[in-house]
Scaffold this motif. Structure first.
Motif, PDB file in Angstrom:
ATOM      1  N   LEU A   1      38.533  27.184  31.674  1.00 51.25           N
ATOM      2  CA  LEU A   1      38.196  26.317  32.675  1.00 51.25           C
ATOM      3  C   LEU A   1      37.121  26.835  33.568  1.00 51.25           C
ATOM      4  CD1 LEU A   1      41.532  24.384  33.528  1.00 51.25           C
ATOM      5  CD2 LEU A   1      39.623  23.397  32.100  1.00 51.25           C
ATOM      6  N   ARG A   2      37.443  28.219  34.218  1.00 51.55           N
ATOM      7  CA  ARG A   2      36.735  28.921  34.975  1.00 51.55           C
ATOM      8  C   ARG A   2      37.034  30.249  35.138  1.00 51.55           C
ATOM      9  NH1 ARG A   2      31.964  29.063  37.738  1.00 51.55           N
ATOM     10  NH2 ARG A   2      32.017  30.513  39.468  1.00 51.55           N
ATOM     11  N   PRO A   3      36.391  31.085  34.246  1.00 50.98           N
ATOM     12  CA  PRO A   3      36.560  32.550  34.016  1.00 50.98           C
ATOM     13  C   PRO A   3      36.379  33.109  35.398  1.00 50.98           C
ATOM     14  CG  PRO A   3      35.111  31.639  32.281  1.00 50.98           C
ATOM     15  CD  PRO A   3      35.271  30.530  33.288  1.00 50.98           C
ATOM     16  N   MET A   4      37.413  33.753  35.730  1.00 50.69           N
ATOM     17  CA  MET A   4      37.335  34.557  37.161  1.00 50.69           C
ATOM     18  C   MET A   4      36.314  35.755  37.025  1.00 50.69           C
ATOM     19  SD  MET A   4      41.298  34.125  38.344  1.00 50.69           S
ATOM     20  CE  MET A   4      42.015  34.672  36.838  1.00 50.69           C
ATOM     21  N   ALA A   5      36.484  36.174  35.853  1.00 51.21           N
ATOM     22  CA  ALA A   5      35.416  37.557  35.639  1.00 51.21           C
ATOM     23  C   ALA A   5      34.047  37.082  36.018  1.00 51.21           C
ATOM     24  CB  ALA A   5      35.640  38.060  34.171  1.00 51.21           C
ATOM     25  N   LEU A   6      33.771  36.012  35.882  1.00 52.57           N
ATOM     26  CA  LEU A   6      32.489  35.470  36.281  1.00 52.57           C
ATOM     27  C   LEU A   6      31.881  35.826  37.509  1.00 52.57           C
ATOM     28  CD1 LEU A   6      30.159  34.007  34.302  1.00 52.57           C
ATOM     29  CD2 LEU A   6      31.048  31.743  35.473  1.00 52.57           C
ATOM     30  N   ASP A   7      32.686  35.408  38.690  1.00 51.28           N
ATOM     31  CA  ASP A   7      32.532  35.763  39.880  1.00 51.28           C
ATOM     32  C   ASP A   7      32.647  37.255  40.416  1.00 51.28           C
ATOM     33  OD1 ASP A   7      32.119  33.038  40.474  1.00 51.28           O
ATOM     34  OD2 ASP A   7      34.102  32.754  40.669  1.00 51.28           O
ATOM     35  N   ASP A   8      33.726  37.870  39.513  1.00 46.79           N
ATOM     36  CA  ASP A   8      34.007  39.265  39.918  1.00 46.79           C
ATOM     37  C   ASP A   8      33.060  40.286  39.168  1.00 46.79           C
ATOM     38  OD1 ASP A   8      35.994  38.419  41.381  1.00 46.79           O
ATOM     39  OD2 ASP A   8      37.387  38.382  39.951  1.00 46.79           O
ATOM     40  N   LEU A   9      32.870  40.096  37.846  1.00 49.34           N
ATOM     41  CA  LEU A   9      32.081  40.987  37.177  1.00 49.34           C
ATOM     42  C   LEU A   9      30.668  40.619  36.753  1.00 49.34           C
ATOM     43  CD1 LEU A   9      35.043  42.040  34.592  1.00 49.34           C
ATOM     44  CD2 LEU A   9      34.497  43.123  36.615  1.00 49.34           C
ATOM     45  N   GLY A  10      30.310  39.420  36.757  1.00 50.56           N
ATOM     46  CA  GLY A  10      28.988  38.821  36.195  1.00 50.56           C
ATOM     47  C   GLY A  10      28.900  38.284  34.889  1.00 50.56           C
ATOM     48  N   LEU A  11      27.957  37.988  34.724  1.00 50.09           N
ATOM     49  CA  LEU A  11      27.716  36.905  33.462  1.00 50.09           C
ATOM     50  C   LEU A  11      28.108  37.698  32.008  1.00 50.09           C
ATOM     51  CD1 LEU A  11      26.884  34.109  32.415  1.00 50.09           C
ATOM     52  CD2 LEU A  11      24.744  34.704  32.462  1.00 50.09           C
TER      53      LEU A  11
END
Length: 386
Positions: A240-250
């Motif tokens: 639904l919303r990968p938290m790694a997207l905000d923390d680690l990047g694309l």
């Protein structure tokens, strides 16, 4: 006279703002109720099926138990004809059937109560959806009159059909995604939790009978099942919303995505990056992630491919995304023409996301020659991460 017109205009604008906010809230309530209605309906169908199976099982066990009691009475009375071993076996069988019958009757009672509760909830939520839709429609009518020139009503009506068709396609695409999420929750965590509840009740009854070894084994098994259910929930949340997207990047998030995709689909997957990754705004990274996710989903569902490659190239003012597979391929012009008035929501969703990011998408494909999708997204490196 002018100040009166200004006051009227200000009042109308304030009313429009209030009603727009109310419309959004009603829409959220309606969508939440629809999601709940869908989930409840799915669960109700499952419970109805399980209830029918349990009732059949109880009927069969009752018949077997009556026969076992008759057999036990028969062997207990005739000590000449039957040995002690026969009596013991008949007694153990009758006892086991009695225990099984008790457990399944408990399950039957639980499922019937759950069925009745779900049926009532489905009726209540369905009424809530109808009320919310009715209120939303009324607010839309009022807003059309308040925010637009009354002379434009005719033109609004004429264009309503076209807007309705576009809206229906978007709604259908959203509903497909909601169905997918509901299926994942229903087939995974919901089933596990229902099973845990039943088995916990059984363990509780065993505990009352001081059958501690059986209870211990049951609790160990339940712990394993809870951990498995928790892992499934985490996967759904990640999708639904990968938290790694905000923390680690694309890029790190996509590495995890393609690894999971390969493990799940058994399609060999390659991911390459060219250039130095630039952190972009959260919305832009989320949009790119969803485009790639949709492209891979199309490969899995339609391409019948054994190989898929993702390549991302970071340039000064552009990000280039290439997704290539060795699947069946298709006639691009034919599929894109059908996508406008059929159910090819994958292409529609990807093109809409690309357009929202002011990019462009090119599709190259031919029958039995695979497919290549190239997406160019303009970026402003000075903005950096928002």
């Amino acid at each position: 006279m002018d100040y009166r017109l200004n006051d009227i205009d200000r009042v109308i604008k304030n009313a429009v703002l209030v009603m727009e906010d109310s419309k959004y809230q009603i829409y959220e309530i309606c969508e939440s109720a629809r999601r709940e209605l869908f989930t409840l309906s799915q669960e109700l169908n499952q419970v109805l099926a399980e209830t029918g199976d349990i009732i059949d099982k109880v009927d069969a066990l009752e018949l077997e138990y009556r026969r076992a009691r008759i057999r036990l009475t028969e062997v207990s009375r005739d000590f000449v004809r039957y040995k002690e071993e026969d009596i013991k076996n008949a007694y153990e069988k009758a006892t086991q059937l009695q225990l099984d019958l008790m457990v399944y009757r408990e399950k039957e009672g639980y499922l019937k109560a759950r069925r009745d509760e779900l049926q009532q909830r489905v009726r209540n939520v369905d009424k809530s959806v109808e009320r919310a839709e009715s209120i939303g429609s009324q607010i839309n009518v009022v807003l059309e009159y308040l925010s637009g020139d009354l002379n434009q009503v005719t033109r609004i009506i004429e264009s309503a059909k076209n807007r309705q068709q576009i809206g229906l396609k978007i709604i259908l695409a959203q509903e497909e995604e909601r169905k997918r999420i509901a299926r994942e929750i229903h087939d995974g965590p919901a089933q596990s939790l229902a099973n845990i509840v039943l088995r916990t009740e059984i363990a509780e009854r065993m505990l009352n009978k001081q059958e501690f070894e059986i209870v211990k084994e049951e609790l160990i098994d339940l712990k394993v099942q809870v951990r498995s259910g928790l892992e499934e929930i985490r996967k759904i949340i990640f999708n639904l919303r990968p938290m790694a997207l905000d923390d680690l990047g694309l890029v790190p998030t996509l590495m995890k995505f393609v690894q999971d995709f390969e493990e799940k689909t058994k399609i060999r997957t390659v991911f390459d990056t060219i250039g130095k990754e630039t952190r972009l705004s959260s919305a832009m990274e989320a949009g790119m992630y969803r485009m790639i996710q949709e492209a891979f989903s199309n490969v899995h569902k339609h391409a019948n491919a054994s190989y898929v490659a993702l390549e991302m190239t970071y340039q000064a003012h552009m990000v280039k995304i290439v997704v290539r597979d060795n699947g069946n391929g298709f006639h691009v012009d034919l599929i894109e023409s059908r996508a406008k008035d059929s159910s090819h929501f994958g292409l529609i969703g990807m093109r809409e996301r690309v357009e929202l990011l002011e990019g462009r998408m090119e599709i190259e494909s031919a029958i039995n020659e695979g497919t290549k999708i190239t997406i160019h997204i303009p970026i402003n490196p000075e903005q950096g991460k928002e």
